[in-house]
Motif scaffolding. Structure first.
Motif, PDB file in Angstrom:
ATOM      1  N   GLY A   1      47.586 -36.849  44.645  1.00 38.26           N
ATOM      2  CA  GLY A   1      47.247 -37.032  46.092  1.00 38.26           C
ATOM      3  C   GLY A   1      47.766 -35.878  46.799  1.00 38.26           C
ATOM      4  N   ARG A   2      48.223 -36.239  48.121  1.00 32.41           N
ATOM      5  CA  ARG A   2      48.527 -35.192  48.980  1.00 32.41           C
ATOM      6  C   ARG A   2      49.858 -34.395  48.582  1.00 32.41           C
ATOM      7  N   ASN A   3      50.683 -34.586  47.462  1.00 34.63           N
ATOM      8  CA  ASN A   3      51.614 -34.129  47.314  1.00 34.63           C
ATOM      9  C   ASN A   3      51.326 -33.836  45.730  1.00 34.63           C
ATOM     10  N   GLY A   4      50.475 -33.277  45.271  1.00 37.95           N
ATOM     11  CA  GLY A   4      49.973 -33.252  43.903  1.00 37.95           C
ATOM     12  C   GLY A   4      49.327 -31.696  43.779  1.00 37.95           C
ATOM     13  N   GLU A   5      48.143 -31.619  43.006  1.00 39.14           N
ATOM     14  CA  GLU A   5      47.774 -30.364  42.845  1.00 39.14           C
ATOM     15  C   GLU A   5      46.099 -30.684  42.516  1.00 39.14           C
ATOM     16  N   ALA A   6      45.329 -29.359  43.010  1.00 46.12           N
ATOM     17  CA  ALA A   6      43.915 -29.676  42.735  1.00 46.12           C
ATOM     18  C   ALA A   6      43.615 -28.276  41.605  1.00 46.12           C
ATOM     19  N   LYS A   7      42.635 -28.481  40.894  1.00 42.88           N
ATOM     20  CA  LYS A   7      42.262 -27.530  39.734  1.00 42.88           C
ATOM     21  C   LYS A   7      40.860 -27.841  39.554  1.00 42.88           C
ATOM     22  N   SER A   8      40.045 -26.798  39.579  1.00 31.11           N
ATOM     23  CA  SER A   8      38.575 -26.839  39.343  1.00 31.11           C
ATOM     24  C   SER A   8      38.257 -26.748  37.934  1.00 31.11           C
ATOM     25  N   SER A   9      37.141 -27.312  37.493  1.00 32.90           N
ATOM     26  CA  SER A   9      36.605 -27.411  35.971  1.00 32.90           C
ATOM     27  C   SER A   9      36.434 -26.029  35.675  1.00 32.90           C
ATOM     28  N   ASP A  10      36.281 -24.857  36.517  1.00 34.78           N
ATOM     29  CA  ASP A  10      35.730 -23.471  36.167  1.00 34.78           C
ATOM     30  C   ASP A  10      37.212 -22.729  36.399  1.00 34.78           C
ATOM     31  N   GLY A  11      38.348 -23.322  36.606  1.00 34.54           N
ATOM     32  CA  GLY A  11      39.586 -22.569  36.800  1.00 34.54           C
ATOM     33  C   GLY A  11      39.636 -21.870  37.930  1.00 34.54           C
ATOM     34  N   LYS A  12      38.721 -21.471  39.001  1.00 38.31           N
ATOM     35  CA  LYS A  12      38.938 -20.749  40.015  1.00 38.31           C
ATOM     36  C   LYS A  12      39.656 -21.339  41.168  1.00 38.31           C
ATOM     37  N   LEU A  13      39.988 -22.728  41.063  1.00 37.67           N
ATOM     38  CA  LEU A  13      40.753 -23.122  41.935  1.00 37.67           C
ATOM     39  C   LEU A  13      41.853 -23.909  41.282  1.00 37.67           C
ATOM     40  N   ASP A  14      43.245 -23.522  41.911  1.00 36.75           N
ATOM     41  CA  ASP A  14      44.473 -24.165  41.002  1.00 36.75           C
ATOM     42  C   ASP A  14      45.156 -24.058  42.110  1.00 36.75           C
ATOM     43  N   ILE A  15      45.500 -24.999  43.032  1.00 35.45           N
ATOM     44  CA  ILE A  15      46.381 -25.116  44.135  1.00 35.45           C
ATOM     45  C   ILE A  15      47.359 -26.151  44.250  1.00 35.45           C
ATOM     46  N   GLU A  16      48.263 -26.057  44.784  1.00 33.72           N
ATOM     47  CA  GLU A  16      49.359 -26.883  45.045  1.00 33.72           C
ATOM     48  C   GLU A  16      48.933 -27.584  46.379  1.00 33.72           C
ATOM     49  N   LEU A  17      49.080 -28.965  46.671  1.00 36.66           N
ATOM     50  CA  LEU A  17      48.703 -29.610  47.560  1.00 36.66           C
ATOM     51  C   LEU A  17      50.248 -30.380  48.228  1.00 36.66           C
ATOM     52  N   THR A  18      50.352 -30.105  49.531  1.00 35.13           N
ATOM     53  CA  THR A  18      51.493 -30.859  50.267  1.00 35.13           C
ATOM     54  C   THR A  18      50.936 -31.481  51.638  1.00 35.13           C
TER      55      THR A  18
END
Length: 152
Positions: A31-48
């Motif tokens: 959720g808001r304190n996790g991570e987001a990753k795109s299926s193509d690997g172009k987005l890999d970001i920590e969420l806060t």
């Protein structure tokens, strides 16, 4: 794992789609304190969470970035049709507010569209056309408060 499909169409405007041009697929964990990753690997970001300590971004910032980028694209398309030359240093400064009232949480948006040197009449026409065609503007129309400010 058993999957069930739920299709919500009640109280929703359904648009007939003739062709899907692109599908962005992102998996979020935590959720808001996790991570987001795109299926193509172009987005890999920590969420806060907004205002929390940490190096991550939050969904409001991601929506602001996506809407701004899309809006600029819509302005370019509209300007070509109108024969208007857009300034190379144009920008869109978008704020997405996470707000609340007695009914719960809501979003609202403020787009400040900066078109230096463009006559105000032309700038307004380009911005109005972009707001009418930008998919993010269409998706939020009638659902959240949106303020658009034109700066020349």
């Amino acid at each position: 794992m058993e999957l069930n499909t739920i299709q919500e169409v009640e109280n929703t405007t359904v648009v007939n789609i003739s062709k899907v041009l692109y599908s962005g697929n992102v998996i979020v964990t935590g959720g808001r304190n996790g991570e987001a990753k795109s299926s193509d690997g172009k987005l890999d970001i920590e969420l806060t969470s907004p205002g929390a300590k940490g190096n991550g971004t939050n969904p409001e910032q991601l929506l602001a970035a996506g809407w701004s980028a899309c809006f600029i694209g819509a302005m370019h398309l509209g300007a070509v049709k109108m024969g208007v030359h857009l300034p190379s240093d144009l920008s869109v400064n978008t704020s997405i507010d996470l707000a609340s009232n007695d009914d719960g949480f809501f979003l609202q948006a403020h787009l400040q569209v900066i078109l230096p040197g463009l006559p105000i009449d032309e700038a307004r026409k380009v911005v109005e056309a972009a707001h009418a065609t930008c998919p993010y503007s269409k998706a939020t129309r009638g659902n959240i408060n949106v303020k658009i400010e034109v700066v020349v």
